[in-house]
Enzyme design. Sequence first.
Site, mmCIF file in Angstrom:
data_model
loop_
_atom_site.group_PDB
_atom_site.id
_atom_site.type_symbol
_atom_site.label_atom_id
_atom_site.label_comp_id
_atom_site.label_asym_id
_atom_site.label_seq_id
_atom_site.Cartn_x
_atom_site.Cartn_y
_atom_site.Cartn_z
ATOM 1 C CB SER A 59 23.473 34.616 46.535
ATOM 2 O OG SER A 59 24.565 35.499 46.424
ATOM 3 C CD GLU B 62 19.367 29.964 46.751
ATOM 4 O OE1 GLU B 62 20.335 30.711 46.930
ATOM 5 O OE2 GLU B 62 18.315 30.347 46.201
ATOM 6 C CE LYS C 42 26.986 43.833 38.244
ATOM 7 N NZ LYS C 42 27.111 42.424 37.724
ATOM 8 C CD GLU D 162 29.342 38.481 37.028
ATOM 9 O OE1 GLU D 162 28.213 38.988 37.165
ATOM 10 O OE2 GLU D 162 30.044 38.128 37.994
ATOM 11 C CG PHE E 1 22.779 33.163 36.855
ATOM 12 C CD1 PHE E 1 22.097 32.180 36.149
ATOM 13 C CD2 PHE E 1 23.135 32.893 38.176
ATOM 14 C CE1 PHE E 1 21.777 30.958 36.731
ATOM 15 C CE2 PHE E 1 22.812 31.685 38.770
ATOM 16 C CZ PHE E 1 22.127 30.712 38.050
ATOM 17 C CB CYS F 215 14.628 33.267 43.670
ATOM 18 S SG CYS F 215 13.299 34.156 42.885
#
Length: 507
Positions: free
Chosen positions: A226, A382, A173, A176, A149, A281
């Site tokens: 992740s 994290e 993909k 969402e 995301f 990240c």
Amino acid sequence: MKRITHWIDGKPFSGDGERRGKVFDPATGVQSGEVGFASVAEVDEAVTAAKAAFPAWRATSLAKRTTILFALRELIAKHSSDLADLIVSEHGKVKSDAAGEVARGLEVVEYACGIAHLMKGEFSENVSTGVNVHSVRQPLGVVAGITPFNFPAMVPMWMFPLAIATGNTFVLKPSEKDPSASILLAELTAEAGVPQGVLNVVQGDRVAVDRILTHPDVAAVSFVGSTSIARHIYETAAREGKRVQALGGAKNHMVVLPNADLAAAAEAAVSAGFGSAGERCMAASVLVAVGGCGDELVSRIHERVNRLTVGPGTDARSEMGPLVTSEHRDKVVSYLGIGEAEGAKIAIDGRDHDISGEPGGYWLGPCLIDNVTEDMKVYIDEIFGPVLSLVRVDSLEDAIGLIHRNGYGNGAAIFTNDGGAAQLFETEVDAGMVGINVAIPVPVAYYSFGGWNSSLFGDLHVYGPDGVKFYTKGKAVTSRWQNIGQHHSSLNFPTNAPTDRATAQGK
Ligand code: NAD
């Protein structure tokens, strides 16, 4: 209510709509759209379109592909503000940061414009008498990308421009949580002249991902997300015989030596720790103060955070936006309690920060947790929010050791005025991307991006030269066009011994 569709075979594809997800504006907490979640049959539809498009696309000349990529470059540049608006509305980051994300993705398209050069093979003349060898790189077929995301435009652009430039067809993909940017990117590829079926987008969740991982016609998978999901992607796709690169989470350390410009280091820590609400990240999440410079860093960070404007990404005055969902905000907030219970000190509590936004937004101001130690959950996990942990150590060697023992290895940075210390850090530090007086060392598009340890499963990094390698397979061709009938048949491998050479030369 906005309906966000898939994109299959060059056009929007609504699907059966049986399973759907809600999309929210994180700055208000109001639902802004609904996205269809692809079923197995819908993923199959996208892979079928990509497979059908592959032979013609692969046969399309490099000159033609280059022309299309240049057109795509222009279209994305022209629509960068529209892309940024979509990112702001579904992710929540501020518009200037969203525009930066688009610009960094665009760099990869620009790199892909040089595909004719990047695909060049090698040639060796006369490796044996009259025998030449050359190498070529060829596309894999249908390849897939699964993206997170936090960069809804940039991370897809880390993948699909090079994948299609090298002659593959692609199934994306996206996350969402913020699916709209990928559909605008797909529309722009179609407008640029990318033939139907070459780039497809399936929206959805685990159902779509797991079908991609097991589909026999998908040759390779690029993943960014992740660590726990990256591991699942790597293991499943590899077991299915696919090429896979799976980039995971991170815990990036920013080491500050006492000889650094502490004002600049504190400024960099605020920018790298709290930019995009820490949902990067490559965010700096652990500040490592060496040799007693911690107190000055804390006071300088405090001073800067007091002036930091947290508000909606649509407001040009906002420097930091909301978190992506209310669940994620609550999870990030819970780490403040965890840190306190573990004995750390909440030096800056973002729950008290002034917010210039709607109360329903998923807000949390910048947080600094001081006196963090290696055994604490706030250090190990994290957190992926605007939470900077401060660890104090005695020496550079202690800092390097700390980073070495951490399970991740995405980015690491050092702030110092000592070139020798910087060189030692560069050589010894256990991370894939290193910054020297640069807090977020994301490589430019003509290098490659990737971490070590639990930050990347696979061998090759994304984009840049590694991206070209990942999306192609090598082939070496040995050919003879002279004296074809004149060589002596022998059942042995040539030894290149002097006698063999003499025989070969007819002496
Ligand atoms: P995520 O792992 O939850 O989701 C990533 C993708 O995997 C999404 O498309 C999601 O739909 C899918 N997914 C989620 N759960 C799944 C499951 N159980 N099975 C199959 N697929 C699943 O990550 P996120 O929350 O979207 O993104 C944030 C994470 O991504 C952070 O950990 C961040 O560090 C990481 N990230 C890493 C990099 C990098 O380059 N290393 C870059 C950006 C983000």
